[in-house]
Design a protein around this motif. Structure first.
Motif, PDB file in Angstrom:
ATOM      1  N   TYR A 250      -1.277   4.712  -4.755  1.00 17.99           N
ATOM      2  CA  TYR A 250      -0.292   4.032  -3.924  1.00 17.99           C
ATOM      3  C   TYR A 250      -0.325   2.525  -4.116  1.00 17.99           C
ATOM      4  O   TYR A 250      -1.397   1.916  -4.117  1.00 17.99           O
ATOM      5  CB  TYR A 250      -0.527   4.345  -2.445  1.00 17.99           C
ATOM      6  CG  TYR A 250      -0.056   5.722  -2.045  1.00 17.99           C
ATOM      7  CD1 TYR A 250      -0.797   6.844  -2.357  1.00 17.99           C
ATOM      8  CD2 TYR A 250       1.159   5.882  -1.376  1.00 17.99           C
ATOM      9  CE1 TYR A 250      -0.350   8.110  -2.011  1.00 17.99           C
ATOM     10  CE2 TYR A 250       1.606   7.133  -1.021  1.00 17.99           C
ATOM     11  CZ  TYR A 250       0.850   8.244  -1.335  1.00 17.99           C
ATOM     12  OH  TYR A 250       1.305   9.490  -0.989  1.00 17.99           O
TER      13      TYR A 250
ATOM     14  N   GLY B 158       1.100  -2.598   0.635  1.00 20.97           N
ATOM     15  CA  GLY B 158       1.778  -3.822   1.009  1.00 20.97           C
ATOM     16  C   GLY B 158       1.480  -4.229   2.431  1.00 20.97           C
ATOM     17  O   GLY B 158       1.017  -3.424   3.250  1.00 20.97           O
TER      18      GLY B 158
ATOM     19  N   ALA C 125       2.004  -7.613  -1.667  1.00 21.53           N
ATOM     20  CA  ALA C 125       1.781  -6.263  -2.164  1.00 21.53           C
ATOM     21  C   ALA C 125       0.808  -6.318  -3.324  1.00 21.53           C
ATOM     22  O   ALA C 125       0.689  -7.341  -4.008  1.00 21.53           O
ATOM     23  CB  ALA C 125       3.089  -5.611  -2.586  1.00 21.53           C
TER      24      ALA C 125
ATOM     25  N   ALA D 220       1.449  -0.964   4.705  1.00 22.68           N
ATOM     26  CA  ALA D 220       2.341   0.090   4.254  1.00 22.68           C
ATOM     27  C   ALA D 220       1.915   0.590   2.883  1.00 22.68           C
ATOM     28  O   ALA D 220       1.308  -0.154   2.103  1.00 22.68           O
ATOM     29  CB  ALA D 220       3.776  -0.427   4.200  1.00 22.68           C
ATOM     30  N   ALA D 221       2.259   1.841   2.593  1.00 21.12           N
ATOM     31  CA  ALA D 221       1.914   2.467   1.323  1.00 21.12           C
ATOM     32  C   ALA D 221       3.180   2.965   0.633  1.00 21.12           C
ATOM     33  O   ALA D 221       4.041   3.587   1.267  1.00 21.12           O
ATOM     34  CB  ALA D 221       0.960   3.633   1.555  1.00 21.12           C
ATOM     35  N   HIS D 222       3.261   2.692  -0.671  1.00 18.84           N
ATOM     36  CA  HIS D 222       4.416   3.076  -1.492  1.00 18.84           C
ATOM     37  C   HIS D 222       3.935   3.974  -2.616  1.00 18.84           C
ATOM     38  O   HIS D 222       3.081   3.571  -3.409  1.00 18.84           O
ATOM     39  CB  HIS D 222       5.069   1.810  -2.033  1.00 18.84           C
ATOM     40  CG  HIS D 222       6.019   2.017  -3.165  1.00 18.84           C
ATOM     41  ND1 HIS D 222       7.061   2.923  -3.118  1.00 18.84           N
ATOM     42  CD2 HIS D 222       6.085   1.425  -4.383  1.00 18.84           C
ATOM     43  CE1 HIS D 222       7.724   2.881  -4.250  1.00 18.84           C
ATOM     44  NE2 HIS D 222       7.156   1.987  -5.043  1.00 18.84           N
TER      45      HIS D 222
ATOM     46  N   ARG E 265      11.095  -3.067   1.757  1.00 19.15           N
ATOM     47  CA  ARG E 265      10.573  -2.294   2.879  1.00 19.15           C
ATOM     48  C   ARG E 265      10.945  -0.824   2.801  1.00 19.15           C
ATOM     49  O   ARG E 265      10.119   0.052   3.085  1.00 19.15           O
ATOM     50  CB  ARG E 265      11.136  -2.913   4.178  1.00 19.15           C
ATOM     51  CG  ARG E 265      10.650  -2.311   5.460  1.00 19.15           C
ATOM     52  CD  ARG E 265      11.298  -3.024   6.626  1.00 19.15           C
ATOM     53  NE  ARG E 265      12.732  -2.825   6.656  1.00 19.15           N
ATOM     54  CZ  ARG E 265      13.565  -3.554   7.396  1.00 19.15           C
ATOM     55  NH1 ARG E 265      13.116  -4.526   8.153  1.00 19.15           N
ATOM     56  NH2 ARG E 265      14.847  -3.301   7.388  1.00 19.15           N
TER      57      ARG E 265
ATOM     58  N   GLN F 185      11.231   1.126   0.433  1.00 16.44           N
ATOM     59  CA  GLN F 185      10.539   1.903  -0.578  1.00 16.44           C
ATOM     60  C   GLN F 185       9.135   2.318  -0.144  1.00 16.44           C
ATOM     61  O   GLN F 185       8.473   3.060  -0.856  1.00 16.44           O
ATOM     62  CB  GLN F 185      10.490   1.121  -1.894  1.00 16.44           C
ATOM     63  CG  GLN F 185      11.872   0.944  -2.518  1.00 16.44           C
ATOM     64  CD  GLN F 185      11.830   0.281  -3.877  1.00 16.44           C
ATOM     65  OE1 GLN F 185      11.138  -0.722  -4.048  1.00 16.44           O
ATOM     66  NE2 GLN F 185      12.561   0.825  -4.817  1.00 16.44           N
ATOM     67  N   TYR F 186       8.717   1.840   1.004  1.00 18.19           N
ATOM     68  CA  TYR F 186       7.386   2.195   1.487  1.00 18.19           C
ATOM     69  C   TYR F 186       7.470   3.456   2.343  1.00 18.19           C
ATOM     70  O   TYR F 186       8.317   3.567   3.229  1.00 18.19           O
ATOM     71  CB  TYR F 186       6.769   1.018   2.243  1.00 18.19           C
ATOM     72  CG  TYR F 186       6.291  -0.051   1.294  1.00 18.19           C
ATOM     73  CD1 TYR F 186       7.187  -0.955   0.734  1.00 18.19           C
ATOM     74  CD2 TYR F 186       4.957  -0.124   0.911  1.00 18.19           C
ATOM     75  CE1 TYR F 186       6.767  -1.911  -0.181  1.00 18.19           C
ATOM     76  CE2 TYR F 186       4.528  -1.082   0.007  1.00 18.19           C
ATOM     77  CZ  TYR F 186       5.442  -1.973  -0.534  1.00 18.19           C
ATOM     78  OH  TYR F 186       5.026  -2.910  -1.442  1.00 18.19           O
ATOM     79  N   ASP F 187       6.574   4.401   2.058  1.00 16.50           N
ATOM     80  CA  ASP F 187       6.646   5.728   2.665  1.00 16.50           C
ATOM     81  C   ASP F 187       5.891   5.836   3.974  1.00 16.50           C
ATOM     82  O   ASP F 187       6.275   6.601   4.856  1.00 16.50           O
ATOM     83  CB  ASP F 187       6.046   6.762   1.689  1.00 16.50           C
ATOM     84  CG  ASP F 187       6.604   6.625   0.287  1.00 16.50           C
ATOM     85  OD1 ASP F 187       5.842   6.263  -0.626  1.00 16.50           O
ATOM     86  OD2 ASP F 187       7.808   6.876   0.130  1.00 16.50           O
TER      87      ASP F 187
ATOM     88  N   TRP G 102       3.464   3.875   7.128  1.00 19.03           N
ATOM     89  CA  TRP G 102       3.238   2.614   7.841  1.00 19.03           C
ATOM     90  C   TRP G 102       2.133   2.761   8.874  1.00 19.03           C
ATOM     91  O   TRP G 102       1.980   3.828   9.465  1.00 19.03           O
ATOM     92  CB  TRP G 102       4.523   2.192   8.567  1.00 19.03           C
ATOM     93  CG  TRP G 102       5.621   1.825   7.629  1.00 19.03           C
ATOM     94  CD1 TRP G 102       6.488   2.672   6.992  1.00 19.03           C
ATOM     95  CD2 TRP G 102       5.954   0.504   7.180  1.00 19.03           C
ATOM     96  NE1 TRP G 102       7.348   1.963   6.191  1.00 19.03           N
ATOM     97  CE2 TRP G 102       7.041   0.629   6.282  1.00 19.03           C
ATOM     98  CE3 TRP G 102       5.450  -0.759   7.449  1.00 19.03           C
ATOM     99  CZ2 TRP G 102       7.628  -0.482   5.653  1.00 19.03           C
ATOM    100  CZ3 TRP G 102       6.036  -1.854   6.827  1.00 19.03           C
ATOM    101  CH2 TRP G 102       7.103  -1.706   5.943  1.00 19.03           C
TER     102      TRP G 102
END
Length: 124
Positions: A32, A35, A50, A97-99, A108, A110-112, A114
């Motif tokens: 991941y 961010g 990020a 947050a993790a993408h 924002r 695109q982040y899956d 939180w």
């Protein structure tokens, strides 16, 4: 399930420093992009920093560049943000947050996943 838990927020005077932490669980941390975002009262949530999956690439918002540093620890599944020379305008709730995509991104949407956020208040 995936959990992101932020810590390290607080109240401090302008010019001070803080280190935020975000402990991740329930995911393969190295897969991941991680961010940090922040949201001040009455404002949109905005990108702060990020770091890529491998930790070699970082990107920052212009307002924090040269003051904030993002890093990650794969042994602890934790992402950090060192914040120096804090200003009153840095006051906000800070979110981790993790993408799950391949590329580092400031967007924002695109982040899956939180976290719940941690409050940072900087007084003048």
């Amino acid at each position: 399930q995936v959990q992101l838990v932020e810590s390290g927020g607080g109240l401090l005077q302008a010019g001070g420093s803080l280190r935020l932490s975000c402990a991740a669980s329930g995911l393969t941390f190295s897969s991941y992009v991680m961010g940090w975002f922040r949201q001040a009262p009455g404002k949109e949530r905005e990108f702060v920093a990020a770091i890529s999956r491998g930790g070699r690439t970082t990107t920052y918002a212009g307002s924090v560049k040269d003051r904030f540093t993002i890093s990650r620890d794969y042994d602890k599944n934790t992402v950090y943000m060192q914040m120096n020379s804090l200003k009153p305008e840095d006051t906000a709730v800070y979110f981790c947050a993790a993408h799950g995509g391949c590329s580092i991104t400031p967007f924002r949407r695109q982040y899956d996943c939180w976290g719940q956020g941690t409050q940072v208040t900087v007084s003048s």
